[in-house]
Motif scaffolding. Structure first.
Motif, PDB file in Angstrom:
ATOM      1  N   PRO A 172      -4.374  -6.204 -16.872  1.00 48.04           N
ATOM      2  CA  PRO A 172      -4.184  -7.242 -17.992  1.00 48.04           C
ATOM      3  C   PRO A 172      -3.317  -6.517 -19.355  1.00 48.04           C
ATOM      4  N   GLU A 173      -3.147  -5.397 -19.382  1.00 51.98           N
ATOM      5  CA  GLU A 173      -2.204  -4.975 -20.426  1.00 51.98           C
ATOM      6  C   GLU A 173      -0.725  -4.819 -20.278  1.00 51.98           C
ATOM      7  N   SER A 174      -0.448  -4.269 -19.032  1.00 50.94           N
ATOM      8  CA  SER A 174       0.785  -4.187 -18.695  1.00 50.94           C
ATOM      9  C   SER A 174       1.362  -5.320 -17.489  1.00 50.94           C
ATOM     10  N   GLY A 175       0.301  -5.881 -16.884  1.00 52.35           N
ATOM     11  CA  GLY A 175       0.757  -6.957 -15.918  1.00 52.35           C
ATOM     12  C   GLY A 175       1.214  -6.377 -14.543  1.00 52.35           C
ATOM     13  N   ALA A 176       0.898  -4.982 -14.404  1.00 51.88           N
ATOM     14  CA  ALA A 176       1.225  -4.230 -13.133  1.00 51.88           C
ATOM     15  C   ALA A 176       0.172  -4.558 -12.296  1.00 51.88           C
ATOM     16  N   PHE A 177       0.381  -4.344 -10.808  1.00 55.85           N
ATOM     17  CA  PHE A 177      -0.375  -4.566  -9.595  1.00 55.85           C
ATOM     18  C   PHE A 177      -0.809  -3.501  -9.139  1.00 55.85           C
ATOM     19  N   GLY A 178      -1.969  -3.200  -8.573  1.00 54.01           N
ATOM     20  CA  GLY A 178      -2.267  -2.059  -8.005  1.00 54.01           C
ATOM     21  C   GLY A 178      -3.580  -2.137  -7.023  1.00 54.01           C
ATOM     22  N   MET A 179      -3.497  -1.491  -6.126  1.00 58.06           N
ATOM     23  CA  MET A 179      -4.421  -1.309  -4.910  1.00 58.06           C
ATOM     24  C   MET A 179      -4.860  -0.034  -4.545  1.00 58.06           C
ATOM     25  N   VAL A 180      -5.982   0.341  -4.383  1.00 58.46           N
ATOM     26  CA  VAL A 180      -6.586   1.512  -3.820  1.00 58.46           C
ATOM     27  C   VAL A 180      -7.505   1.228  -2.421  1.00 58.46           C
ATOM     28  N   VAL A 181      -7.253   1.876  -1.487  1.00 58.41           N
ATOM     29  CA  VAL A 181      -7.869   1.528  -0.195  1.00 58.41           C
ATOM     30  C   VAL A 181      -8.394   2.871   0.598  1.00 58.41           C
ATOM     31  N   THR A 182      -9.198   2.816   1.519  1.00 55.28           N
ATOM     32  CA  THR A 182      -9.587   3.930   2.329  1.00 55.28           C
ATOM     33  C   THR A 182     -10.273   3.403   3.654  1.00 55.28           C
ATOM     34  N   SER A 183     -10.292   4.279   4.464  1.00 59.09           N
ATOM     35  CA  SER A 183     -10.432   3.760   6.183  1.00 59.09           C
ATOM     36  C   SER A 183     -10.952   4.943   6.858  1.00 59.09           C
ATOM     37  N   SER A 184     -11.659   4.699   7.971  1.00 63.08           N
ATOM     38  CA  SER A 184     -11.879   5.548   8.972  1.00 63.08           C
ATOM     39  C   SER A 184     -10.614   5.852   9.904  1.00 63.08           C
ATOM     40  N   SER A 185      -9.501   4.540   9.834  1.00 55.75           N
ATOM     41  CA  SER A 185      -8.741   4.704  10.685  1.00 55.75           C
ATOM     42  C   SER A 185      -7.281   5.448   9.876  1.00 55.75           C
ATOM     43  N   PRO A 186      -6.234   5.790  10.755  1.00 60.43           N
ATOM     44  CA  PRO A 186      -5.175   6.705  10.001  1.00 60.43           C
ATOM     45  C   PRO A 186      -4.075   5.766   9.302  1.00 60.43           C
ATOM     46  N   ALA A 187      -3.408   6.233   8.209  1.00 66.33           N
ATOM     47  CA  ALA A 187      -2.541   5.479   7.514  1.00 66.33           C
ATOM     48  C   ALA A 187      -2.871   4.264   7.117  1.00 66.33           C
ATOM     49  N   VAL A 188      -4.221   4.047   6.404  1.00 69.07           N
ATOM     50  CA  VAL A 188      -4.576   2.477   6.019  1.00 69.07           C
ATOM     51  C   VAL A 188      -3.617   1.952   5.107  1.00 69.07           C
ATOM     52  N   ALA A 189      -3.001   2.691   4.035  1.00 70.82           N
ATOM     53  CA  ALA A 189      -2.197   2.007   2.989  1.00 70.82           C
ATOM     54  C   ALA A 189      -0.998   1.346   3.744  1.00 70.82           C
ATOM     55  N   ALA A 190      -0.412   1.978   4.986  1.00 69.50           N
ATOM     56  CA  ALA A 190       0.773   1.384   5.262  1.00 69.50           C
ATOM     57  C   ALA A 190       0.560  -0.081   5.951  1.00 69.50           C
ATOM     58  N   ARG A 191      -0.718  -0.322   6.443  1.00 68.12           N
ATOM     59  CA  ARG A 191      -0.969  -1.576   6.843  1.00 68.12           C
ATOM     60  C   ARG A 191      -1.638  -2.503   5.817  1.00 68.12           C
ATOM     61  N   CYS A 192      -2.269  -2.208   4.877  1.00 68.29           N
ATOM     62  CA  CYS A 192      -3.242  -3.082   4.084  1.00 68.29           C
ATOM     63  C   CYS A 192      -2.690  -3.333   2.893  1.00 68.29           C
ATOM     64  N   VAL A 193      -1.847  -2.650   2.219  1.00 70.50           N
ATOM     65  CA  VAL A 193      -1.541  -2.837   1.019  1.00 70.50           C
ATOM     66  C   VAL A 193      -0.249  -3.745   0.631  1.00 70.50           C
ATOM     67  N   HIS A 194      -0.476  -4.713   0.119  1.00 65.29           N
ATOM     68  CA  HIS A 194       0.656  -5.529  -0.290  1.00 65.29           C
ATOM     69  C   HIS A 194       0.947  -6.033  -1.769  1.00 65.29           C
ATOM     70  N   LEU A 195       1.822  -5.575  -2.344  1.00 62.15           N
ATOM     71  CA  LEU A 195       2.083  -5.622  -3.735  1.00 62.15           C
ATOM     72  C   LEU A 195       3.864  -6.262  -3.977  1.00 62.15           C
ATOM     73  N   ARG A 196       3.685  -6.798  -5.078  1.00 59.39           N
ATOM     74  CA  ARG A 196       5.022  -7.462  -5.469  1.00 59.39           C
ATOM     75  C   ARG A 196       4.915  -7.675  -6.931  1.00 59.39           C
ATOM     76  N   ALA A 197       5.684  -6.850  -7.706  1.00 59.15           N
ATOM     77  CA  ALA A 197       5.955  -6.866  -8.977  1.00 59.15           C
ATOM     78  C   ALA A 197       6.071  -8.319  -9.615  1.00 59.15           C
ATOM     79  N   GLY A 198       5.371  -8.338 -10.581  1.00 60.71           N
ATOM     80  CA  GLY A 198       5.528  -9.951 -11.160  1.00 60.71           C
ATOM     81  C   GLY A 198       4.941 -10.980 -10.532  1.00 60.71           C
ATOM     82  N   ILE A 199       4.389 -10.778  -9.276  1.00 57.90           N
ATOM     83  CA  ILE A 199       4.132 -11.768  -8.399  1.00 57.90           C
ATOM     84  C   ILE A 199       2.565 -11.597  -8.253  1.00 57.90           C
ATOM     85  N   GLY A 200       2.057 -10.744  -7.452  1.00 58.90           N
ATOM     86  CA  GLY A 200       0.623 -10.491  -7.260  1.00 58.90           C
ATOM     87  C   GLY A 200       0.341  -9.426  -6.489  1.00 58.90           C
TER      88      GLY A 200
END
Length: 224
Positions: free
Chosen positions: A10-38
């Motif tokens: 809420p202070e900067s308007g940045a978007f972020g995500m953290v994620v973990t999984s039992s499968s490999p390379a989870v962030a490559a598949r599950c994280v979707h962020l766009r600056a200023g959008i969502g």
């Protein structure tokens, strides 16, 4: 199999995500962020395209709840998906299909969504949100606090093997993009260690990109 937190600072308007999984390379598949959008998470039996479609809907001016409803009304196989969405006003939406794996839950808070499936306990998701909401520090610190709390509350039904932390802010690329793509034990703890390494250098690498004449030297062979 996966638990995550997607949020708008809420202070900067940045978007972020953290994620973990039992499968490999989870962030490559599950994280979707766009600056200023969502920010969007697409997990469970993952279709990465859904994250992109949700962000495209937000970019057209659709609020999070309406963007989620539109996607669910038009996409096939949504009963296999677990989705989280945060828009640039802090609006949120979440969905878990009828075929979401194991014990699963989503929790929506102010500008944030925590979600998980194949969990040891549904309360893992509440622990993520509570820790994020109460943690001090930078945005990344608070995101990681949520993920660590989820781990400490029992995490997945089985062991986690990969984890990621991604933040977008005022430039088109991720200002933080840290990943542990496969380890046998505690990828979240290792991710926290990588953040400690990255944190004091984050602004310097941004300066190198946008104002190279002011960039610091790193004292390595061939450096400016």
């Amino acid at each position: 199999m996966t638990f995550s937190l997607v949020a708008r600072d809420p202070e900067s308007g940045a978007f972020g995500m953290v994620v973990t999984s039992s499968s490999p390379a989870v962030a490559a598949r599950c994280v979707h962020l766009r600056a200023g959008i969502g920010g969007a998470a697409s997990q469970n039996i993952t279709n990465p395209e859904l994250g992109s479609k949700l962000l495209e809907s937000l970019e057209s001016g659709t609020a999070a709840g309406d963007a989620m409803a539109k996607l669910l009304a038009t996409e096939p196989d949504t009963e296999y998906r677990q989705l989280s969405l945060v828009d640039n006003q802090g609006g949120t939406a979440a969905f878990s299909g009828t075929n979401t794996l194991g014990t699963h839950r989503t929790v929506e808070g102010p500008g944030a969504v925590a979600a998980g499936n194949l969990l040891s306990d549904a309360a893992v998701v509440d622990a993520i949100m509570d820790a994020y909401a109460s943690a001090p520090g930078e945005f990344e610190d608070r995101l990681l606090a949520g993920l660590l709390a989820g781990r400490d509350a029992g995490g997945e039904e089985g062991p986690e093997h990969s984890a990621g932390l991604v933040v977008v802010d005022k430039v088109s690329w991720a200002v933080t993009d840290l990943r542990v793509d496969w380890v046998e034990e505690d990828p979240i703890g290792q991710l926290a260690d990588v953040w400690k390494l990255w944190q004091p250098q984050k602004q310097q690498y941004l300066t190198r990109a946008v104002q190279p004449n002011a960039a610091p030297s790193y004292g390595v062979p061939g450096d400016l």
